[in-house]
Each structure stands twice: as structure tokens, then as C-alpha cells.
Design an enzyme around this catalytic site. Structure first.
Site, mmCIF file in Angstrom:
data_model
loop_
_atom_site.group_PDB
_atom_site.id
_atom_site.type_symbol
_atom_site.label_atom_id
_atom_site.label_comp_id
_atom_site.label_asym_id
_atom_site.label_seq_id
_atom_site.Cartn_x
_atom_site.Cartn_y
_atom_site.Cartn_z
ATOM 1 N N GLU A 41 0.807 -1.335 0.057
ATOM 2 C CA GLU A 41 -0.044 0.075 0.042
ATOM 3 C C GLU A 41 0.943 1.257 0.038
ATOM 4 O O GLU A 41 1.999 1.290 0.572
ATOM 5 C CB GLU A 41 -1.326 -0.018 1.265
ATOM 6 C CG GLU A 41 -1.650 1.244 1.569
ATOM 7 C CD GLU A 41 -2.471 1.847 0.345
ATOM 8 O OE1 GLU A 41 -2.696 3.308 0.404
ATOM 9 O OE2 GLU A 41 -2.884 0.958 -0.375
ATOM 10 N N ALA A 54 -22.998 2.496 -1.842
ATOM 11 C CA ALA A 54 -24.051 1.598 -2.009
ATOM 12 C C ALA A 54 -23.998 0.429 -2.535
ATOM 13 O O ALA A 54 -23.275 0.256 -3.459
ATOM 14 C CB ALA A 54 -25.257 2.436 -2.636
ATOM 15 N N ARG A 135 -17.528 4.312 3.784
ATOM 16 C CA ARG A 135 -16.269 3.596 3.472
ATOM 17 C C ARG A 135 -15.168 3.339 4.403
ATOM 18 O O ARG A 135 -14.767 2.055 4.512
ATOM 19 C CB ARG A 135 -15.589 4.478 2.318
ATOM 20 C CG ARG A 135 -16.462 4.426 0.954
ATOM 21 C CD ARG A 135 -15.907 5.382 0.020
ATOM 22 N NE ARG A 135 -16.391 5.181 -1.442
ATOM 23 C CZ ARG A 135 -16.064 4.349 -2.363
ATOM 24 N NH1 ARG A 135 -15.067 3.508 -1.981
ATOM 25 N NH2 ARG A 135 -16.604 4.449 -3.321
ATOM 26 N N ARG A 213 -19.462 17.093 -3.236
ATOM 27 C CA ARG A 213 -20.330 16.216 -2.215
ATOM 28 C C ARG A 213 -20.521 17.060 -0.726
ATOM 29 O O ARG A 213 -19.856 18.070 -0.551
ATOM 30 C CB ARG A 213 -19.206 15.220 -1.631
ATOM 31 C CG ARG A 213 -19.017 14.328 -3.048
ATOM 32 C CD ARG A 213 -17.711 13.264 -2.956
ATOM 33 N NE ARG A 213 -17.610 12.238 -3.846
ATOM 34 C CZ ARG A 213 -16.578 11.669 -3.919
ATOM 35 N NH1 ARG A 213 -15.443 12.291 -3.703
ATOM 36 N NH2 ARG A 213 -16.521 10.684 -5.030
ATOM 37 N N ASP A 328 -10.996 -0.964 -10.012
ATOM 38 C CA ASP A 328 -10.933 0.060 -10.631
ATOM 39 C C ASP A 328 -9.852 0.298 -11.650
ATOM 40 O O ASP A 328 -9.803 0.858 -12.689
ATOM 41 C CB ASP A 328 -10.984 1.453 -9.713
ATOM 42 C CG ASP A 328 -12.216 1.903 -9.167
ATOM 43 O OD1 ASP A 328 -13.225 1.331 -9.673
ATOM 44 O OD2 ASP A 328 -12.342 2.772 -8.618
ATOM 45 N N ALA A 341 -17.914 -0.126 -6.491
ATOM 46 C CA ALA A 341 -17.540 -0.971 -5.347
ATOM 47 C C ALA A 341 -18.013 -2.472 -5.496
ATOM 48 O O ALA A 341 -17.272 -3.453 -5.230
ATOM 49 C CB ALA A 341 -17.576 -0.439 -3.888
#
Length: 434
Positions: A41, A54, A135, A213, A328, A341
Site C-alpha cells: 500500500e 451503496a 467507506r 459532495r 478500478d 465497489a
């Protein structure tokens, strides 16, 4: 669990580049099959950008199949429509602005998008048709199921080269290297691993949309919109854009996303950064004439940025040799079906199961080939359907402009396709090619 022990040792694990939702779900699936993995990572800790995600029944099914513990953890933090009468409703569609052709007013109800096919599937798994999760909470659930010693942080992937024995030597920006038996890129839409698999010509495309957002506290959302609108997933359609709202964190907050669509030919994104500053004046201008209580509360709590939307539509294979892509990095999509997702969760289930099926890391390219055969058509179709959904909800063609029947038919067709894919049948078809 595959009947055979997968043949790869701790010295040569499967490398997962990227510790986002898809990468961690894949790691959990592989570990469940007894396969050694290591996650690399780039950041100093696991983290996720954005508030809510969602999941439809296809995504929930994938979570359960990856590991039932993953679904149980998810359900502890999931938020559903507050109205008990909307247990089978994914989203309520409303008018975002006054009609140009008809006499409806901004905020008026259109119709509910319901699971008219198999609503009992969600009930059997202990959820409802629509479920949302913050998330960060989903990330916590994933991390809790991972061993503590399988992740290296601050490892920004640069490239990889095949060694004489067929293993891969991974290179990182800090000058370090690592050896892996195979490499799976879960490093997002700007994937470095994708360049190894697809070459430099496959890259993300700007879709002509940005997202504003806001995360609104419960009391203020209810005061502005009323409980019915605030605490049930709602999508407001209008000319040139849409706004979606839905509760997260057990209705303690309402996530709101406003997405205008640039019209006409020749639009492009000329800035290097995909997230740039934005003002409330800009939001009011882009949504002038829209449902005022909604626009006002978004402006009150909007983040001072906007996110350019890109997707990754292409026909290149998702693998090359013993390197493969997931989520992705392979097929980033716009959020208009709430499916990005979920597609990564489907990927993780199919990918981990197929890798386990071949039984030996020497045969992993066969697993990657089978994965590509079943996942590329579905995920690329998802990208196309998501683009089409935006055009419909934004009234960008005469076919959909204020035509609620046509819009409903189109959305039901796409969601029926999305939700009720048979993942086990997909896995069975993939195994036939092994």
C-alpha cells in the site's frame, strides 16, 4: 475452500498492489483458500476517500461468498432505507427542478426503483434491497479479517520484472524490491500495474461530469428536507444533472452528491489534478432552478472541492502473464448505477476462487485468463450502462426528457441486469476454460 492446497510459499506470495476495498476483499478471499499473499500500500495506513458506498444484492452476495464473516461485519454498520415500506426500494426518483413540458414541481415524486425480480434474496441474507455503508467502516471490517503481518505500507509501486524462475521482482519508489509469484493490481483508476498489463495507451477518460459532495448531520438534513426525503435513498433528476442523497452511519448523517453534466462537444479535463477547489457559488450556479431546500443544505455542508469523473472503457485483456488487474484498475466506472465497489467485490470472489481452483502458482495464468473471460464483458458493460444512466437521468436526449415511463423502464432494465447476475454460474463457466 478448494480441495487442494495451493502451491505457493511465504517467500513467494501473490503480491496485491493497493490496499483499497477491492484489494483487501481479494486478500481475504485468497487467505480463506490458504493462499499466501502480501499487500503493498502506497500510503502510511489504510484509508478510503469519500463517505458512502451503496451495495445492491449482487454486491452483498459477493461479500457473503468471499467470507460470511465479511458480510456479518458489513451488516453491523450498514444503513438501510428508514421507511419500512421501502424494504425492496433501491432509490426513490424525484423531480429535481420544475418541469419544462409538464406541471410537476421540484421535489415531486416520480416513482420508486424496486427490486421487482427477487427481493427475497436480500431478505435471506439479512439485508434490504438498498444498503449503504460509510467507506471507512467497510474498510475497518475488511482490515479486521486480515492477519497483521501481510501488509507493507509506504510502498509506491514503480514496476516489475520477470526473473529466470518465473517469479516477479517488484520495484518501489523508495528503492526497495520484493519477490512475488504473481502480481494483482488493485491500485485504482490511475493504476501503475495497468501499464504493465495493457500498455500506455489504455487510460481513463473524462466523462464530462464533476461531483460536489456534502455530508449533512441528521438533524439539519431532516430540518431541510423532512424525514421521508432525508432518510431514504433519493435521486433528483433534472436537465443537465442529478443529485443523489442517502443516509449513512445509521442515519446519523446524510450523504449528498450533486453531479452536473457538461453538454455539447469538445469538453475535456485540462488539469493534472482530478480533485480541485470549488465554491458554493459554483454549485448554486450549476444547479440554478433546482429544488431549493436541497441545494441550500448541500451548499451549507459542501466540501470545498469537486471531483472530476473518469471511467475506463476499453477492450484490452485484464491480464498478461502472471500479472492481472482487479476493480478500478481494470474497469473504473462512473457512480451512476452505484455499482463500482460492487463490481470489485464480484471480482474478488471470482478471482480468489479461480486462483484456488488451479491449485498451483505455475498455472495461475490460466486462472487469470478464465477471470478475464467472464469479468471483462460484464464490467465493461457496466461502464456503458452507467454512462447511459447519466444521460437518461440528466434528460440529455429527447427520449428521456421528462418521460418518466421511459426513464423507469431503462433504469429497471439496467438494475435487473446488475443485481441478479448468477455469480456461481459465472464461476462455473470460467472453470470450464481452465
Amino acid at each position: 475452500m478448494n480441495g487442494n492446497v495451493f502451491d505457493n510459499n511465504e517467500e513467494h506470495p501473490i503480491a496485491i498492489v493497493g490496499g483499497g476495498l477491492g484489494g483487501l476483499a481479494l486478500a481475504i478471499g485468497l487467505i480463506k483458500h490458504g493462499i499466501h499473499v502480501h499487500i503493498y500500500e502506497s500510503t502510511a495506513t489504510f484509508s478510503e476517500i469519500g463517505a458512502g458506498v451503496a451495495f445492491g444484492i449482487n454486491s452483498i452476495t459477493a461479500l457473503h461468498k468471499i467470507d460470511p464473516k465479511l458480510l456479518e461485519g458489513y451488516k453491523k454498520h450498514a444503513t438501510f432505507n428508514a421507511d419500512c415500506g421501502r424494504a425492496s426500494t433501491f432509490m426513490s426518483f424525484r423531480w429535481g427542478m420544475d418541469g419544462k413540458k409538464h406541471k410537476h414541481q421540484a421535489g415531486d415524486m416520480m416513482w420508486n426503483l424496486n427490486d421487482i425480480w427477487q427481493p427475497e434474496r436480500a431478505q435471506a441474507l439479512g439485508v434490504k434491497t438498498r444498503s449503504c455503508i460509510h467507506r471507512a467502516r467497510l474498510l475497518d471490517v475488511l482490515v479486521a479479517l486480515l492477519p497483521a503481518n501481510i501488509t507493507s505500507f509506504k510502498k509506491s509501486f514503480v514496476g516489475a520484472e520477470e526473473r529466470v524462475d518465473g517469479s516477479l521482482e517488484l520495484r518501489f519508489a523508495d528503492g526497495t524490491t520484493a519477490i512475488a509469484s504473481a502480481l494483482i493490481g488493485c491500485d485504482g483508476i490511475k493504476s501503475k500495474v495497468r501499464q504493465l498489463v495493457c500498455g500506455p495507451d489504455i487510460h481513463a477518460t473524462y466523462t464530462g461530469e464533476v461531483a460536489y459532495r456534502a455530508l449533512v448531520p441528521r438533524a439539519d438534513a431532516e430540518k431541510a428536507l423532512g424525514a421521508e426525503l432525508a432518510f431514504n435513498g433519493t435521486l433528483y433528476c433534472g436537465y443537465g444533472g442529478y443529485i443523489v442523497t442517502y443516509p449513512v452511519e445509521n442515519c446519523d448523517f446524510v450523504n449528498m452528491v450533486a453531479i452536473p453534466h457538461d453538454q455539447g462537444e469538445g469538453w475535456s479535463w485540462s488539469q493534472d489534478e482530478w480533485t480541485v477547489p470549488a465554491s458554493t457559488d459554483e454549485i448554486r450556479q450549476r444547479f440554478k432552478g433546482w429544488y431549493k431546500p436541497l441545494v441550500d443544505i448541500i451548499c451549507d455542508y459542501s466540501l470545498p472541492s469537486k471531483w472530476a469523473l473518469f471511467d475506463l472503457q476499453h477492450d484490452a485483456p485484464y491480464y498478461k502473464g502472471n500479472t492481472c488487474l482487479l476493480g478500478d484498475s481494470a474497469h473504473a466506472t462512473t457512480p451512476h448505477l452505484g455499482a463500482g465497489a460492487g463490481m470489485a467485490m464480484e471480482d474478488a470472489y471470482l478471482h480468489s476462487s479461480l486462483i484456488a481452483s488451479v491449485g498451483d502458482v505455475a498455472q495461475i495464468e490460466n486462472a487469470f485468463r478464465a477471470y478475464d473471460a467472464v469479468r471483462r464483458p460484464r464490467t465493461q458493460e457496466c461502464i456503458e450502462r452507467s454512462r447511459s444512466a447519466a444521460i437518461a437521468m440528466d434528460f440529455l436526449t429527447p427520449e428521456f426528457a421528462e418521460n418518466t415511463d421511459t426513464l423507469k423502464q431503462m433504469m429497471e432494465t439496467s438494475y435487473g441486469w446488475l443485481w441478479h447476475e448468477d455469480l456461481d454460474l459465472q464461476l462455473s463457466e470460467a472453470k470450464k476454460s481452465l
